[in-house]
Scaffold this active site. Structure first.
Site, PDB file in Angstrom:
ATOM      1  N   ARG A 101       0.837  -1.063  -0.233  1.00  0.00           N
ATOM      2  CA  ARG A 101       0.115   0.025   0.190  1.00  0.00           C
ATOM      3  C   ARG A 101       1.044   1.259   0.022  1.00  0.00           C
ATOM      4  NH1 ARG A 101      -5.322   1.704   3.509  1.00  0.00           N
ATOM      5  NH2 ARG A 101      -6.028  -0.037   2.211  1.00  0.00           N
ATOM      6  N   HIS A 128      -7.526   0.777  -6.516  1.00  0.00           N
ATOM      7  CA  HIS A 128      -7.563  -0.117  -5.383  1.00  0.00           C
ATOM      8  C   HIS A 128      -8.261  -1.162  -5.739  1.00  0.00           C
ATOM      9  CE1 HIS A 128      -7.837  -1.585  -1.234  1.00  0.00           C
ATOM     10  NE2 HIS A 128      -8.703  -0.637  -0.635  1.00  0.00           N
ATOM     11  N   GLN A 131     -10.189  -3.989  -3.446  1.00  0.00           N
ATOM     12  CA  GLN A 131     -11.514  -3.526  -2.839  1.00  0.00           C
ATOM     13  C   GLN A 131     -12.607  -3.965  -3.796  1.00  0.00           C
ATOM     14  OE1 GLN A 131     -11.984  -1.899   0.386  1.00  0.00           O
ATOM     15  NE2 GLN A 131     -14.191  -2.599  -0.517  1.00  0.00           N
ATOM     16  N   ASP A 228     -17.454   7.032  -1.054  1.00  0.00           N
ATOM     17  CA  ASP A 228     -16.133   6.907  -0.169  1.00  0.00           C
ATOM     18  C   ASP A 228     -15.829   8.114   0.504  1.00  0.00           C
ATOM     19  OD1 ASP A 228     -13.724   6.016   0.729  1.00  0.00           O
ATOM     20  OD2 ASP A 228     -12.734   6.055  -1.076  1.00  0.00           O
ATOM     21  N   CYS A 268     -16.613   1.630   0.911  1.00  0.00           N
ATOM     22  CA  CYS A 268     -15.472   0.646   0.968  1.00  0.00           C
ATOM     23  C   CYS A 268     -14.819   0.701   2.655  1.00  0.00           C
ATOM     24  CB  CYS A 268     -14.100   0.952   0.145  1.00  0.00           C
ATOM     25  SG  CYS A 268     -13.952   2.566   0.173  1.00  0.00           S
ATOM     26  N   ARG A 296     -13.348  -9.111   1.328  1.00  0.00           N
ATOM     27  CA  ARG A 296     -11.919  -8.821   1.351  1.00  0.00           C
ATOM     28  C   ARG A 296     -10.901  -9.949   1.206  1.00  0.00           C
ATOM     29  NH1 ARG A 296     -10.292  -3.295   1.475  1.00  0.00           N
ATOM     30  NH2 ARG A 296      -8.322  -4.448   0.495  1.00  0.00           N
TER      31      ARG A 296
HETATM   32  N1   CP Z   1     -11.392  -0.287   2.387  1.00  0.00           N
HETATM   33  C1   CP Z   1      -9.802  -0.214   2.924  1.00  0.00           C
HETATM   34  O1   CP Z   1      -8.976  -0.349   2.058  1.00  0.00           O
HETATM   35  O2   CP Z   1      -9.925  -0.147   4.417  1.00  0.00           O
HETATM   36  P1   CP Z   1      -8.755   0.064   4.912  1.00  0.00           P
HETATM   37  O3   CP Z   1      -7.887   1.384   4.675  1.00  0.00           O
HETATM   38  O4   CP Z   1      -8.763  -0.025   6.527  1.00  0.00           O
HETATM   39  O5   CP Z   1      -7.440  -0.972   4.689  1.00  0.00           O
END
Ligand code: CP
Length: 310
Positions: A101, A128, A131, A228, A268, A296
């Site tokens: 990430r 992403h 997701q 989001d 998300c 996930r």
């Molecule tokens: N939706 C998502 O990626 O959550 P986090 O940022 O908690 O990993």
């Protein structure tokens, strides 16, 4: 060797195989651990905060019989400026794969290009994809029709608020791949950015999206409403201005009732109740956030399995 940096990194057959295995992992979870990653160690390098992604990958790698290794920025030489090239060349000698990430999408591309192990995108500022695959699995599950994401063709998903964020970009890509109609309901100044338009051109993908500035019109005939946070990680300095221009795009009861009667509400997470979505919509039976979060785990296990088959 394959990577999963963006939604279109797998072939249609591989994508169908991922979804089939994700549903099977979910149905047979009691039989964990499996031996799909037996003996393997996967690094998890997070340059940004995470709850769902980090925990679901760590649990998922263990459930596949592998070992997750957390590599946070502050406790490695990356935090002191060691180059991506040296870092990934060294990590490739120890690890079987890397989940990353980070901020710019070019950083994850560099890791993939310079290393010799599979790299998985656990979120960049641009996309992403993990997701999105989990979300498509959740829509299939809730609509009960099929386990094949290509059967989502023709469904309309309206994304509210920050229509330039990584989730909006990823829905544009998912729409192009699976034939979904994506409506981006956001301020005029948040029309899809050049980066995602260029990306569609580069991979010869169709544009199956529209940008709509009227939030009620955007909900018409929608099968799914999605939103989001308005202030993504890294945009904190613009917080007040973003909240001002995005306030008409809060998903409210009246927006929900403007969509199809059985429309799903998705997010998300994490949520900011009273900003991008009202508390009543979050409490509605049409809201399926926790199923999204759970999926996930299952889809990422299937993605990791697919990468080790390639
Ligand atoms: N939706 C998502 O990626 O959550 P986090 O940022 O908690 O990993």
């Amino acid at each position: 060797m394959k990577h999963f940096l963006q939604e279109n990194d797998f072939s249609p057959e591989e994508i169908k195989d991922i979804f089939t295995h994700a549903f099977a992992y979910k149905a047979n979870r009691a039989q964990r651990p499996t031996s799909d990653l037996a003996g393997q160690t996967w690094g998890m390098l997070f340059h940004k905060k995470s709850t769902r992604t980090r925990v679901s990958f760590e649990v998922g790698i263990r459930e596949l019989g592998g070992n997750p290794l957390i590599l946070d920025q502050s406790s490695t030489q990356i935090g002191r400026g060691e180059s991506v090239e040296d870092t990934v060349k060294v990590l490739s000698r120890f690890l079987d794969g890397l989940v990353i990430r980070t901020h710019g999408h070019e950083i994850i591309e560099e890791f993939a290009q310079l290393g010799s192990i599979p790299v998985v995108n656990a979120l960049t500022d641009f996309l992403h994809p993990c997701q999105i695959f989990a979300d498509c699995m959740t829509i299939l599950e809730k609509t009960g029709s099929s386990q094949d994401p290509y059967s989502l063709a023709g469904k309309k998903l309206t994304f509210y608020g920050d229509t330039q964020c990584n989730m909006a970009n990823s829905w544009i890509l998912a729409g192009a791949l699976f034939g979904m109609n994506i409506c981006l309901a956001g301020p005029p100044s948040f029309a899809p950015a050049e980066q995602i338009l260029q990306y569609l051109k580069k991979f010869d993908l169709p544009a199956t999206f529209e940008h709509q500035t009227d939030p009620v019109v955007a909900a018409g005939d929608a099968d799914v409403l999605y939103t989001d946070v308005w202030v993504s990680m890294g945009c904190e300095e613009e917080a007040e201005e973003r909240k001002r221009v995005m306030s008409p795009y809060q998903v409210t009861d009246s927006i929900l009732t403007s969509a199809k009667p059985d429309a799903l509400f998705m997010h998300c997470m994490p949520t900011h109740p009273g900003e991008e979505v009202s508390e009543s919509v979050l409490a509605s039976p049409q809201a399926i956030l926790f199923d999204q979060a759970e999926n996930r785990l299952h889809i990422q296990k299937a993605i990791l399995r697919q990468l080790t088959q390639s």
